[in-house]
Design a protein around this motif. Structure first.
Motif, mmCIF file in Angstrom:
data_model
loop_
_atom_site.group_PDB
_atom_site.id
_atom_site.type_symbol
_atom_site.label_atom_id
_atom_site.label_comp_id
_atom_site.label_asym_id
_atom_site.label_seq_id
_atom_site.Cartn_x
_atom_site.Cartn_y
_atom_site.Cartn_z
ATOM 1 N N GLU A 149 0.828 -1.214 0.000
ATOM 2 C CA GLU A 149 0.000 0.000 0.000
ATOM 3 C C GLU A 149 0.864 1.267 0.000
ATOM 4 O OE1 GLU A 149 -3.296 0.296 -0.281
ATOM 5 O OE2 GLU A 149 -3.484 -1.887 -0.444
ATOM 6 N N ILE A 150 1.940 1.253 0.758
ATOM 7 C CA ILE A 150 2.842 2.409 0.802
ATOM 8 C C ILE A 150 3.482 2.642 -0.560
ATOM 9 C CG2 ILE A 150 5.035 3.236 1.756
ATOM 10 C CD1 ILE A 150 4.218 1.813 4.379
ATOM 11 N N VAL A 151 3.928 1.554 -1.182
ATOM 12 C CA VAL A 151 4.602 1.666 -2.482
ATOM 13 C C VAL A 151 3.622 2.121 -3.561
ATOM 14 C CG1 VAL A 151 5.731 0.255 -4.248
ATOM 15 C CG2 VAL A 151 6.424 0.063 -1.880
ATOM 16 N N LYS A 204 1.070 4.131 -3.121
ATOM 17 C CA LYS A 204 0.846 5.564 -2.945
ATOM 18 C C LYS A 204 2.008 6.396 -3.451
ATOM 19 C CE LYS A 204 -2.360 5.014 0.748
ATOM 20 N NZ LYS A 204 -3.401 5.791 1.246
ATOM 21 N N ARG A 205 3.208 5.818 -3.437
ATOM 22 C CA ARG A 205 4.384 6.537 -3.944
ATOM 23 C C ARG A 205 4.600 6.312 -5.436
ATOM 24 N NH1 ARG A 205 8.894 6.425 0.829
ATOM 25 N NH2 ARG A 205 7.476 7.119 2.458
ATOM 26 N N SER A 206 3.773 5.492 -6.057
ATOM 27 C CA SER A 206 3.817 5.221 -7.501
ATOM 28 C C SER A 206 5.127 4.575 -7.946
ATOM 29 C CB SER A 206 3.574 6.506 -8.306
ATOM 30 O OG SER A 206 2.329 7.052 -7.994
ATOM 31 N N TRP A 207 5.583 3.608 -7.192
ATOM 32 C CA TRP A 207 6.765 2.845 -7.562
ATOM 33 C C TRP A 207 6.302 1.533 -8.183
ATOM 34 C CZ3 TRP A 207 9.717 3.519 -2.308
ATOM 35 C CH2 TRP A 207 10.131 4.840 -2.194
ATOM 36 N N SER A 224 6.085 -2.264 -6.482
ATOM 37 C CA SER A 224 4.717 -2.657 -6.164
ATOM 38 C C SER A 224 4.365 -3.988 -6.817
ATOM 39 C CB SER A 224 3.730 -1.572 -6.583
ATOM 40 O OG SER A 224 3.727 -1.417 -7.980
#
Length: 84
Positions: free
Chosen positions: A46-48, A50-53, A57
């Motif tokens: 989820e964190i990745v 949101k950072r668009s990686w 992801s």
């Protein structure tokens, strides 16, 4: 297994592979890892996202699916119906 990271790695692999452990201490460590690793990988996913990686992801999603299904991604899905 020389350190904690290596032990966790082996426990995760044995969880996915459905290995039968004979040691009581390893069994308790495996249950602790099982309870937390899926949630941790999903949270990292989820964190990745949101950072668009994108690459990370995709890798985390693949790992999360393997952990939830307890099946390596290279194995045929019908394998999960083996006699256990």
């Amino acid at each position: 297994v020389e350190n904690a990271h290596g032990k966790v790695n082996v426990l995760i692999q044995s969880y996915i592979s459905r290995a039968q452990l004979k040691s009581a201490s390893l069994t308790s460590d495996l249950s602790y890892v099982n309870q937390n690793v899926v949630r941790l990988v999903r949270a990292l996913f989820e964190i990745v996202i949101k950072r668009s990686w994108a690459i990370l992801s995709a890798r985390l999603l693949r790992l999360a699916k393997m952990l939830e299904q307890r099946m390596w991604d290279t194995i045929n899905p019908l394998w999960q119906f083996s006699q256990y």
